[in-house]
Design an enzyme around this catalytic site. Structure first.
Site, PDB file in Angstrom:
ATOM      1  N   LYS A  34       0.948  -1.347  -0.026  1.00  0.00           N
ATOM      2  CA  LYS A  34       0.022  -0.172   0.094  1.00  0.00           C
ATOM      3  C   LYS A  34       1.024   1.300  -0.145  1.00  0.00           C
ATOM      4  O   LYS A  34       0.528   2.089  -0.727  1.00  0.00           O
ATOM      5  CB  LYS A  34      -0.762  -0.025   1.335  1.00  0.00           C
ATOM      6  CG  LYS A  34      -2.075   0.743   1.130  1.00  0.00           C
ATOM      7  CD  LYS A  34      -2.868   0.728   2.528  1.00  0.00           C
ATOM      8  CE  LYS A  34      -3.861  -0.473   2.593  1.00  0.00           C
ATOM      9  NZ  LYS A  34      -4.341  -0.905   3.921  1.00  0.00           N
ATOM     10  N   ARG A 104      -3.174   3.160   8.517  1.00  0.00           N
ATOM     11  CA  ARG A 104      -3.578   2.059   7.728  1.00  0.00           C
ATOM     12  C   ARG A 104      -2.530   0.961   7.598  1.00  0.00           C
ATOM     13  O   ARG A 104      -1.029   1.369   7.606  1.00  0.00           O
ATOM     14  CB  ARG A 104      -3.911   2.633   6.366  1.00  0.00           C
ATOM     15  CG  ARG A 104      -4.609   3.770   6.174  1.00  0.00           C
ATOM     16  CD  ARG A 104      -4.496   4.479   4.720  1.00  0.00           C
ATOM     17  NE  ARG A 104      -5.200   3.264   3.923  1.00  0.00           N
ATOM     18  CZ  ARG A 104      -5.280   3.537   2.515  1.00  0.00           C
ATOM     19  NH1 ARG A 104      -4.771   4.630   1.977  1.00  0.00           N
ATOM     20  NH2 ARG A 104      -5.867   2.600   1.744  1.00  0.00           N
ATOM     21  N   GLY A 113      -8.008  -7.280   3.744  1.00  0.00           N
ATOM     22  CA  GLY A 113      -8.927  -7.089   4.764  1.00  0.00           C
ATOM     23  C   GLY A 113      -8.506  -7.800   5.868  1.00  0.00           C
ATOM     24  O   GLY A 113      -9.062  -8.256   7.073  1.00  0.00           O
ATOM     25  N   MET A 115      -5.789  -7.052   7.807  1.00  0.00           N
ATOM     26  CA  MET A 115      -5.069  -6.597   8.979  1.00  0.00           C
ATOM     27  C   MET A 115      -6.020  -5.307   9.231  1.00  0.00           C
ATOM     28  O   MET A 115      -6.911  -5.089   8.738  1.00  0.00           O
ATOM     29  CB  MET A 115      -3.787  -6.114   8.663  1.00  0.00           C
ATOM     30  CG  MET A 115      -2.826  -7.475   8.810  1.00  0.00           C
ATOM     31  SD  MET A 115      -1.024  -7.060   8.630  1.00  0.00           S
ATOM     32  CE  MET A 115      -1.394  -6.236   6.880  1.00  0.00           C
ATOM     33  N   ARG A 362      -3.131  -1.329  -6.509  1.00  0.00           N
ATOM     34  CA  ARG A 362      -2.346  -2.646  -6.674  1.00  0.00           C
ATOM     35  C   ARG A 362      -2.432  -3.533  -8.020  1.00  0.00           C
ATOM     36  O   ARG A 362      -3.637  -3.169  -8.337  1.00  0.00           O
ATOM     37  CB  ARG A 362      -2.206  -3.321  -5.458  1.00  0.00           C
ATOM     38  CG  ARG A 362      -3.801  -4.093  -5.352  1.00  0.00           C
ATOM     39  CD  ARG A 362      -3.817  -5.034  -3.833  1.00  0.00           C
ATOM     40  NE  ARG A 362      -5.303  -4.656  -3.545  1.00  0.00           N
ATOM     41  CZ  ARG A 362      -5.799  -4.800  -2.318  1.00  0.00           C
ATOM     42  NH1 ARG A 362      -5.064  -4.776  -1.368  1.00  0.00           N
ATOM     43  NH2 ARG A 362      -6.937  -4.831  -2.275  1.00  0.00           N
ATOM     44  N   HIS A 478     -16.360  -8.474   0.971  1.00  0.00           N
ATOM     45  CA  HIS A 478     -15.171  -9.394   1.387  1.00  0.00           C
ATOM     46  C   HIS A 478     -15.321 -11.136   0.795  1.00  0.00           C
ATOM     47  O   HIS A 478     -14.244 -11.593   0.432  1.00  0.00           O
ATOM     48  CB  HIS A 478     -15.541  -9.656   3.001  1.00  0.00           C
ATOM     49  CG  HIS A 478     -14.630 -10.530   3.667  1.00  0.00           C
ATOM     50  ND1 HIS A 478     -14.674 -11.698   3.857  1.00  0.00           N
ATOM     51  CD2 HIS A 478     -13.316 -10.250   4.119  1.00  0.00           C
ATOM     52  CE1 HIS A 478     -13.805 -12.015   4.809  1.00  0.00           C
ATOM     53  NE2 HIS A 478     -12.831 -11.347   4.760  1.00  0.00           N
ATOM     54  N   SER A 795      14.841 -42.205 -14.182  1.00  0.00           N
ATOM     55  CA  SER A 795      13.439 -41.412 -13.590  1.00  0.00           C
ATOM     56  C   SER A 795      13.682 -41.460 -12.371  1.00  0.00           C
ATOM     57  O   SER A 795      13.638 -42.559 -11.617  1.00  0.00           O
ATOM     58  CB  SER A 795      12.347 -42.059 -14.374  1.00  0.00           C
ATOM     59  OG  SER A 795      11.486 -41.450 -13.798  1.00  0.00           O
ATOM     60  N   CYS A 862       9.549 -38.722 -11.957  1.00  0.00           N
ATOM     61  CA  CYS A 862       8.173 -39.103 -12.276  1.00  0.00           C
ATOM     62  C   CYS A 862       7.425 -39.093 -10.785  1.00  0.00           C
ATOM     63  O   CYS A 862       6.446 -39.502 -10.798  1.00  0.00           O
ATOM     64  CB  CYS A 862       8.214 -40.360 -12.841  1.00  0.00           C
ATOM     65  SG  CYS A 862       8.950 -41.635 -11.923  1.00  0.00           S
ATOM     66  N   TYR A 882      12.994 -33.914 -18.489  1.00  0.00           N
ATOM     67  CA  TYR A 882      11.474 -33.773 -18.333  1.00  0.00           C
ATOM     68  C   TYR A 882      10.693 -34.153 -17.021  1.00  0.00           C
ATOM     69  O   TYR A 882      11.662 -34.480 -16.279  1.00  0.00           O
ATOM     70  CB  TYR A 882      10.841 -34.696 -19.538  1.00  0.00           C
ATOM     71  CG  TYR A 882      10.899 -36.211 -19.016  1.00  0.00           C
ATOM     72  CD1 TYR A 882       9.909 -36.694 -18.017  1.00  0.00           C
ATOM     73  CD2 TYR A 882      11.803 -36.977 -19.442  1.00  0.00           C
ATOM     74  CE1 TYR A 882       9.967 -38.220 -17.697  1.00  0.00           C
ATOM     75  CE2 TYR A 882      12.071 -38.387 -18.952  1.00  0.00           C
ATOM     76  CZ  TYR A 882      11.123 -38.940 -18.177  1.00  0.00           C
ATOM     77  OH  TYR A 882      11.539 -40.241 -17.816  1.00  0.00           O
TER      78      TYR A 882
END
Ligand code: ADP
Ligand code: MG
Ligand code: MG
Length: 905
Positions: A34, A104, A113, A115, A362, A478, A795, A862, A882
């Protein structure tokens, strides 16, 4: 006294209109999100009420020292407060013209929401007169004062907000009015006295001696006391339970702290030309390019989010008398912000008597569907590159798109219609409190949380519920914001729903339906529909925007993505999700159902004839399985793992047998039958192992039961030959599990090769079937160079490798103590979800050694980690060719692999 560390940063203009901002958007770790963006908005010339930001580090120091201020910090704050007063030309608490501020919270990572924030700070019994005189608006002044007492009591002193809400409602009832705005200045003045009384009645005088006179705590009149207590409370809110829970949910570190922004108040509650609102520069639910949000005329702060009055859509703002100009300006600000941040922004604003002020921005949270659409459209608009577009979509979030939806063919009656706040469908029994939702989930029952509106205290229930349904609040309420963040389906603002939370029921206006606790309901957060009863749900198809982003991702990724699949259906599904072959086909899953009998008769019988018959049956069945698998993966590699689990998994459980024998005896079954059962039991008992996970399993089975392994290899080779004859292009590979000794793979490889060449001879064709191993034991990783001499591929089985590296038995530790380890920060995350660095180091070593001995070796993973974005990034760094994961996680792995490659650039 000035300090060496800089703790406080100014933002906004000075008295001459010059920008004196000290921070910017890149300083989030110091100023919080903020604070950093208030600074940034001031820097780019947007109208931001001036103020200053106290750093997050100061919060951590304060909290680490047991809530004691670092030396000099309060002096610095004092200097900046005086500076702010000079910039504005007003003083906090001035009885003739007071400056009011907000205090704030704002952490480096947004926790909407979670804090606390206090508004209108600086009002007291004297400065209220100055505010009345300056504004000539006593109603506004008293409204501001009563809000301040209410917020201060709740946020700073921890009093129950309902105490004040009830008093407010009582005042409205006495006056016979419905809305706050209908209360007069006198009503509000009376309310201020009532609120101060509530404060004195509920604040523990012993705990706050500084506020106490004659044994009674009084609402603090000294603005400097108000300010210090408010800053301390915001610091403290970093550790309030809901913030801690939110961080745990969202994997946010606990050691960042929150910044505190002290900012001049502007007022959206000064009459009909004042307003307050929240908005997004694009639709955060579906990504559409439109201004999106709500506002309320003559309101302050949280009124919009709290769903207290019904809000108006942002598009109406510029049509509202007295707000036209501000509305136009706001739309320009939307564009400025999008161009500046080059992303969708979320905004909080207030209009004071026609003048617009920006209070927050933001980069906005969005659903997965919106994230895809916005990324693609912004690339087209030239706001971001393809690379950035790919980097902007959170792979974890893609899971949302795999959420169930109502079956299109399902027939149902719409019970109620609300706002489509967060997509996906949910079915469950109605519950009317957060606690009931948690209880239902713990009992294994699916539930839908039904609330008037949610507040931060409902977080635990929202997590526990399948979906969230509210009767109030808009798409920025909210419930809506949190549900979108969690990927939980949510329908909000269903105003026909008349909820009685105490009686745990809700009537639906216009119908005779009363939803009671436990009644099944369904909701569709994509359309806003609510249905009584359970609607059939289906999984969505992956098309459109997701395909586009994944295609772009494929351009950037260097690591392949395969799937773990044991049957042709899953193999096909994984192929449609973009998997490039099968990295792990577990053959034990092919031995379930009636085939269990066959393998049992092989294991438990000594006579050759029975065993051969069993093998022949298994061979036929397995050949059929592989035909299906290789066909579904025509042209792509399919790694088949030879039988791996402890043998007893295919046998009856001794406990069940025990019960059965007791039963037979009771019923007087023939003695022969009972004796046979007892023999079976003895046989199974003899095979039981103390630690099956570390016992007779993996390649050890192939050593003890060579016929089983030969049968499997024969089935693989025969299926491949058969398909080749049909003109197809099968690519099976054979994987030997749980090797720890070079000699194990050496001997077993020779045996496999022999069977393959035998089949090739019989079929009269060449068969080229690579043979490799799983690296899933630390010893194998350590001597990987020697093993690689006998392996065409490795693998890494990171599940077993995690178990054996830690000495953790997954089934035991995950339920029993990993949560405790996470709480105590002994582990940064569950090592079975995200690969541990120690285990990753073994993988790295295995790769390096493997390549050194056999440069042509193929290296993959894997374990389930192959579908975890954070692990995928680690595997990319190690240089694996992979990853292989479950079919539904293939899209996510493709994206994560691309992001890992881009991060390398
Ligand atoms: P959160 O982090 O919960 O959004 P904020 O600090 O943004 O909390 O405060 C909530 C709301 O309070 C803001 O959206 C805004 O409407 C109001 N508010 C905060 N500071 C001011 C201010 N200086 N002037 C007017 N309203 C403010
Ligand atoms: Mg805010
Ligand atoms: Mg294993």
């Amino acid at each position: 006294m000035t300090e060496e560390v800089k703790r406080v940063y100014a933002f906004g203009k000075d008295a001459d209109g010059k920008n004196v901002t000290e921070g910017n958007t890149n300083m989030k770790s110091v100023l919080g999100g903020k604070g950093a963006n208030l600074a940034e908005m001031a820097n780019i010339g947007l109208p931001v009420p001036p103020g200053f930001t106290i750093s997050c580090q100061t919060c951590m120091e304060y909290s680490d020292a047991g809530n004691t201020w670092p030396d000099g910090a309060l002096d610095t704050i004092h200097e900046y407060r005086v500076d702010l007063e000079n910039r504005i030309g007003k003083k906090i608490g001035d009885p003739s013209d007071p400056l009011l501020v907000s205090v704030r919270s704002g952490a480096p990572i947004s926790m909407p929401g979670m804090m606390d924030t206090v508004l209108n700070l600086g009002l007291n019994d004297e400065s209220i007169n100055g505010l009345i005189a300056q504004t000539e608006n006593p109603r506004f002044a008293w409204d501001s004062y009563r809000r301040f007492i209410q917020m201060f009591s709740n946020v700073v002193m921890g009093l129950d907000g309902d105490l004040f809400e009830n008093a407010l409602n009582a005042a409205k009832n006495v006056r016979g009015v419905k809305s706050d705005t209908e209360l007069t200045a006198d009503d509000l003045q009376e309310l201020v006295e009532t609120f101060k009384g509530i404060f004195s009645d509920n604040v523990d005088a012993a705990q706050y001696p500084a506020l106490t006179q004659q044994g009674v705590a009084a609402f603090p009149q000294d603005p400097m006391v108000q300010l210090k207590l408010a800053i301390e409370a915001v610091f403290g809110s970093w550790d309030n339970p809901r913030a801690v829970l939110y961080r745990k949910q969202n994997k946010i570190a606990n050691d960042m702290g929150t910044a505190v922004n002290v900012q001049c108040m502007v007022f959206g509650n000064k009459g009909e030309t004042s307003a307050t609102g929240v908005a997004f520069t694009r639709n955060p639910a579906n990504g559409e390019k439109e201004f999106y949000g709500d506002y309320l005329v003559n309101a302050q702060g949280e009124d919009v989010v709290a769903g207290i009055r019904n809000t108006s859509p942002i598009a109406d703002l510029k049509k509202t008398p007295g707000l036209e100009e501000a509305g136009e300006e706001l739309e320009e600000v939307f564009c400025t912000l999008e161009n500046h941040f080059r992303d969708m922004c979320d905004i909080e604003f207030t209009i004071e008597q026609g003048k617009l002020f920006m209070l927050q921005t933001r980069v906005g949270k969005r659903t997965a569907a919106a994230a895809l659409r916005i990324a693609i459209e912004m690339e087209k608009e030239g706001l971001c590159s393809k690379e950035e577009a790919v980097l902007r979509v959170d792979p974890d979030q893609l899971d949302q798109l795999l959420h169930p939806q109502f079956d299109k063919d399902a027939e149902f009656d719409v019970l109620a219609q609300g706002l489509n706040a967060s997509p996906g469908a949910a079915v469950g029994e109605a519950v009317f409190s957060s606690a009931d939702a948690v209880a239902a989930a713990e009992a294994g029952r699916k539930c839908v949380l039904v609330r008037w509106e949610t507040n931060p205290d409902d977080l635990a229930g929202m997590i526990a519920a399948e979906g969230i349904l509210t009767s109030h609040g808009g798409k920025t309420s909210h419930a809506a914001v949190i549900a979108r963040g969690m990927g939980a389906p949510c329908v909000c603002g269903v105003d026909t729903l008349k909820i009685d939370a105490e009686k745990k029921q809700a009537a639906v206006t216009g119908t005779d339906v009363v939803i009671k606790e436990g009644d099944m309901i369904s909701l569709d957060g994509t359309t806003g529909v609510v249905v009584l009863g359970a609607v059939n749900m289906v999984m969505p198809e992956l098309t459109g925007d997701l395909d586009t982003i994944l295609e772009w991702a494929d351009e950037f990724r260097t690591m392949g993505v395969r799937a773990n699949a044991d049957n042709p259906e899953d193999a096909e599904l994984s192929r449609s999700f973009g998997a490039e072959g099968i990295g792990l086909c577990r053959t034990e899953h092919m031995f379930l159902g009636e085939r269990k009998q066959i393998i049992q008769s092989f294991i438990l019988n000594d006579d050759a004839e029975t065993r051969d018959a069993a093998l022949a049956d298994l061979l036929a069945a397995q050949t059929g399985d592989f035909l299906g698998m290789f066909k579904a993966q025509d042209g792509l590699p399919v790694i088949v793992r030879l039988l791996d689990p402890p043998l007893h998994e295919f046998l009856e459980s001794p406990r069940a047998l025990d019960v059965e024998i007791a039963h037979m005896e009771e019923q007087g079954a023939p003695a022969d039958d009972i004796a046979a059962k007892r023999r079976l039991m003895a046989q199974i008992d003899a095979m039981s192992e103390a630690n099956p996970m570390l016992g007779l399993r993996g390649c050890r089975l192939a050593i003890l039961f060579p016929e089983l392994a030969s049968m499997q290899v024969r089935a693989i080779a025969t299926a491949a030959a058969e398909l080749k004859k049909q003109g197809l292009d099968p690519h099976p590979e054979i994987m030997i599990p749980l090797v720890s000794l070079e000699s194990e793979i050496e001997q077993l490889r020779a045996e496999c090769e022999q069977v393959v060449s035998q089949v090739a001879r019989e079929q009269g064709m060449e068969l080229e079937i690579p043979i490799g191993t799983m690296i899933e034991l630390p010893r194998a990783a350590v001597i990987a160079d020697r093993i690689a001499e006998h392996a065409d591929f490795f693998s890494f089985g990171t599940n077993d490798l995690t178990q054996t590296t830690f000495g953790f038995s997954r089934d035991d530790v995950e339920a029993r103590f990993i949560p405790r380890y996470l709480e105590r920060h002994l582990l940064p995350c569950n090592p079975f979800e995200t690969v541990d660095d120690g285990v990753a180091e073994l993988v790295r070593m295995g790769c390096e050694k493997g390549r050194s001995a056999n440069p042509a070796i193929t290296l993959g993973v894997c374990g389930e980690h192959g579908g975890d974005p954070d692990s995928v990034k680690k595997f990319h760094k190690i240089g694996l060719s992979y990853v292989s994961c479950s079919p539904y996680r293939v899209p996510l792995a493709r994206l994560a692999a691309a992001q890992a490659a881009l991060a390398d650039k």
